[in-house]
Scaffold this active site. Structure first.
Site, short mmCIF file in Angstrom:
data_model
loop_
_atom_site.label_atom_id
_atom_site.label_comp_id
_atom_site.label_asym_id
_atom_site.label_seq_id
_atom_site.Cartn_x
_atom_site.Cartn_y
_atom_site.Cartn_z
N HIS A 142 11.64 -2.19 -2.36
CA HIS A 142 10.27 -2.12 -2.75
C HIS A 142 9.62 -1.51 -1.99
O HIS A 142 8.01 -1.26 -2.08
CB HIS A 142 9.75 -3.53 -2.64
CG HIS A 142 9.58 -4.11 -1.28
ND1 HIS A 142 10.64 -4.49 -0.47
CD2 HIS A 142 8.37 -4.40 -0.59
CE1 HIS A 142 9.97 -4.85 0.83
NE2 HIS A 142 8.92 -4.72 0.66
C1 UD1 Z 1 3.61 -5.76 0.31
C2 UD1 Z 1 3.24 -5.13 1.83
C3 UD1 Z 1 4.88 -5.01 2.54
C4 UD1 Z 1 5.73 -6.06 2.26
C5 UD1 Z 1 5.69 -6.41 0.73
C6 UD1 Z 1 6.52 -7.68 0.53
C7 UD1 Z 1 1.30 -3.93 2.64
C8 UD1 Z 1 0.83 -2.57 3.02
N1 UD1 Z 1 2.67 -3.85 1.93
O1 UD1 Z 1 4.03 -4.52 -0.27
O2 UD1 Z 1 4.76 -4.72 4.02
O3 UD1 Z 1 6.98 -5.52 2.79
O4 UD1 Z 1 4.45 -6.75 0.21
O5 UD1 Z 1 6.94 -7.71 -0.57
O6 UD1 Z 1 0.78 -4.99 2.66
N2 UD1 Z 1 2.34 -6.33 -7.83
C9 UD1 Z 1 2.61 -7.12 -8.91
N3 UD1 Z 1 2.62 -8.51 -8.64
C10 UD1 Z 1 2.50 -8.89 -7.57
C11 UD1 Z 1 2.04 -8.33 -6.57
C12 UD1 Z 1 2.45 -6.83 -6.65
O7 UD1 Z 1 2.59 -6.63 -9.82
O8 UD1 Z 1 2.13 -10.29 -7.41
C13 UD1 Z 1 2.59 -4.92 -8.01
C14 UD1 Z 1 1.44 -4.22 -8.04
O9 UD1 Z 1 1.56 -3.07 -9.28
C15 UD1 Z 1 0.91 -3.76 -6.83
C16 UD1 Z 1 2.23 -3.29 -6.26
O10 UD1 Z 1 3.17 -4.24 -6.79
O11 UD1 Z 1 0.09 -2.46 -6.75
C17 UD1 Z 1 2.12 -3.33 -4.81
O12 UD1 Z 1 1.89 -4.72 -4.32
P1 UD1 Z 1 1.31 -4.70 -3.00
O13 UD1 Z 1 0.96 -5.87 -2.32
O14 UD1 Z 1 0.20 -3.41 -2.44
O15 UD1 Z 1 2.44 -3.82 -1.86
P2 UD1 Z 1 4.00 -4.36 -1.80
O16 UD1 Z 1 4.68 -3.34 -2.44
O17 UD1 Z 1 4.08 -5.72 -2.50
N1 UDP Z 2 12.86 -12.68 -1.36
C1 UDP Z 2 12.84 -13.73 -2.35
N2 UDP Z 2 13.06 -13.01 -3.66
C2 UDP Z 2 13.41 -12.03 -3.72
C3 UDP Z 2 13.12 -10.94 -2.93
C4 UDP Z 2 12.74 -11.36 -1.49
O1 UDP Z 2 12.75 -14.94 -2.10
O2 UDP Z 2 13.76 -11.75 -4.84
C5 UDP Z 2 12.15 -13.33 0.25
C6 UDP Z 2 13.35 -12.75 1.11
O3 UDP Z 2 14.57 -13.94 1.17
C7 UDP Z 2 12.40 -12.80 2.44
C8 UDP Z 2 11.34 -12.32 1.94
O4 UDP Z 2 11.17 -12.63 0.53
O5 UDP Z 2 12.50 -14.02 2.88
C9 UDP Z 2 11.42 -10.84 2.26
O6 UDP Z 2 10.05 -10.17 1.46
P1 UDP Z 2 10.03 -8.71 1.15
O7 UDP Z 2 11.37 -8.12 1.15
O8 UDP Z 2 9.27 -8.71 -0.22
O9 UDP Z 2 9.25 -8.29 2.31
P2 UDP Z 2 9.50 -7.66 3.83
O10 UDP Z 2 10.28 -8.62 4.52
O11 UDP Z 2 10.13 -6.25 3.86
O12 UDP Z 2 8.12 -7.41 4.46
#
Ligand code: UD1
Ligand code: UDP
Length: 376
Positions: free
Chosen positions: A217
């Site tokens: 991601h």
């Molecule tokens: C964010 C965090 C990242 C973390 C991740 C956990 C920042 C800069 N990044 O990244 O550090 O590892 O969360 O998963 O804060 N979207 C949906 N539905 C949702 C959420 C997101 O469709 O419920 C899509 C949207 O298109 C959005 C994109 O995902 O633009 C990215 O979401 P965003 O929260 O900005 O960043 P993450 O990649 O989720």
């Molecule tokens: N996770 C989850 N379902 C998924 C993918 C991740 O429950 O399909 C959980 C995972 O076990 C961990 C957390 O989400 O506890 C990690 O989130 P993510 O990888 O999105 O973010 P990061 O840790 O890189 O910030």
């Protein structure tokens, strides 16, 4: 009654806040409220965690949604500020390194509400990652910095933080505590529950130790079409070569890019079933998948650690990691988006396994230590 506010917004923060909330309830005498920024909002990215983790429903959901970093963070800051002015909690707890973390730190510190940063001191030394900027800024606004590892404490010392004991922590003279990692106890706690409640292996038709698990991601993987295609092709190739299905619960950011690539004919899903893209799974299902997999491949911070907690080798789809001890001990290997390195790492891990050095992230009592330090 003391009054603490946790700010959460993204998937991994719900997991971390769950550990802190359990410790607060065990301590007693503290009202713990949650503010959800709304950074993650899909049921599979947010609602399911509240249903499964036993954390209080957020008292406030700002509903900021997605957007460019500046405007997303700005909307969060304005919303958090409003809540802080109304509620005046004793302190704010911020978790990890997302935009929600940064917004909490800025809003609170400007109002003189002290910030406790859970997962302080981590550094990837790559400021191209938004998370690295968020970590640094949050640490430098915080009154309490709770470090999961000795490396994190050393990183802070290098940035000029005093690491000696302070009598009374303030934003000027912050307190640094080496606590261990709160995700460790979440994994331990929920593994038992996952055992009872998750039927994900049956639903997906998987045998324990007869599949691999991947997540992707990070923006530099998901939003770069060439890198993403390279990774998908390499994941499929590894699965087919070893006849072990590759399960990829796919983050919505990555799903959107995959749909785009498919639409443009730049990547075609093979019909042989070796690479299986599925919707994001709930936390209990994820824990069950991690516990039973042969191998983890990921660019996630949390999933790297969970692989370690469940003693699974981990192939890291990044050029560097803030969880350096995993690489140093040989439990994880950095392959970036390089198909050759990925191929070698998978082969080696499947053939030889990985060494496991226990105790890298503490003893599973980090949250209790954090709550005791804050309660004074
Ligand atoms: C964010 C965090 C990242 C973390 C991740 C956990 C920042 C800069 N990044 O990244 O550090 O590892 O969360 O998963 O804060 N979207 C949906 N539905 C949702 C959420 C997101 O469709 O419920 C899509 C949207 O298109 C959005 C994109 O995902 O633009 C990215 O979401 P965003 O929260 O900005 O960043 P993450 O990649 O989720
Ligand atoms: N996770 C989850 N379902 C998924 C993918 C991740 O429950 O399909 C959980 C995972 O076990 C961990 C957390 O989400 O506890 C990690 O989130 P993510 O990888 O999105 O973010 P990061 O840790 O890189 O910030």
């Amino acid at each position: 009654m003391r009054d603490w506010l946790s700010v959460v917004g993204a998937r991994p923060q719900f997991v971390k806040a769950a550990a802190i909330d359990r410790a607060i309830q065990a301590q007693g005498g503290i009202r713990h409220r949650l503010l959800h920024t709304g950074q993650h909002y899909d049921e599979a990215m947010s609602g399911v965690f509240f249903a499964e983790l036993g954390i209080p429903r957020p008292q406030v959901d700002l509903g900021v949604g997605s957007g460019p970093h500046g405007s997303q963070t700005a909307r969060m800051i304005a919303g958090i500020e409003q809540v802080l002015m109304e509620q005046r909690p004793e302190l704010v707890v911020a978790y990890g390194d997302t935009n929600s973390t940064l917004a909490a730190a800025i809003a609170a510190t400007k109002l003189g509400v002290p910030v406790a940063h859970v997962e302080a001191g981590l550094r990837s030394f790559n400021k191209g990652m938004p998370e690295e900027v968020n970590r640094i800024l949050c640490d430098h606004c915080s009154t309490w910095l709770f470090c999961p590892t000795p490396v994190a404490v050393r990183n802070l010392a290098r940035e000029g933080f005093g690491t000696a004991h302070v009598e009374r922590a303030t934003a000027q003279t912050p307190a640094i505590h080496l606590t261990g990692d709160v995700m460790h106890e979440s994994s331990l706690h929920f593994a038992a529950l996952a055992e009872q409640r998750s039927d994900v292996l049956r639903r997906l038709g998987l045998e324990p130790e007869r599949y691999m698990l991947a997540t992707v991601h990070r923006h530099f993987n998901a939003d770069d079409p060439e890198r993403l295609v390279r990774i998908l092709v390499a994941l499929h190739a590894a699965a087919a070569e070893h006849a072990l299905p590759m399960i990829l619960p796919i983050h919505p950011r990555t799903a959107a890019q995959v749909a785009h690539l498919e639409g443009e004919g730049r990547w075609t899903r093979a019909s042989d079933g070796w690479l299986r893209l599925i919707d994001p799974v709930g936390y209990l299902d994820m824990i069950a998948l991690e516990r039973n997999t042969r191998l983890v491949l990921t660019d996630s911070g949390g999933v790297q650690k969970e692989a370690y907690f469940f003693q699974k080798p981990c192939v890291v789809l990044r050029p560097e990691t803030e969880w350096v001890e995993l690489v140093e001990t040989g439990q994880a290997r950095l392959v970036d988006a390089d198909p050759v390195l990925l191929h070698e790492a998978v082969n080696d891990f499947l053939r030889n396994g990985a060494p496991h050095r226990p105790g890298l992230y503490g003893d599973g009592r980090a949250a209790a230590r954090i709550v005791q330090a804050l309660a004074g």
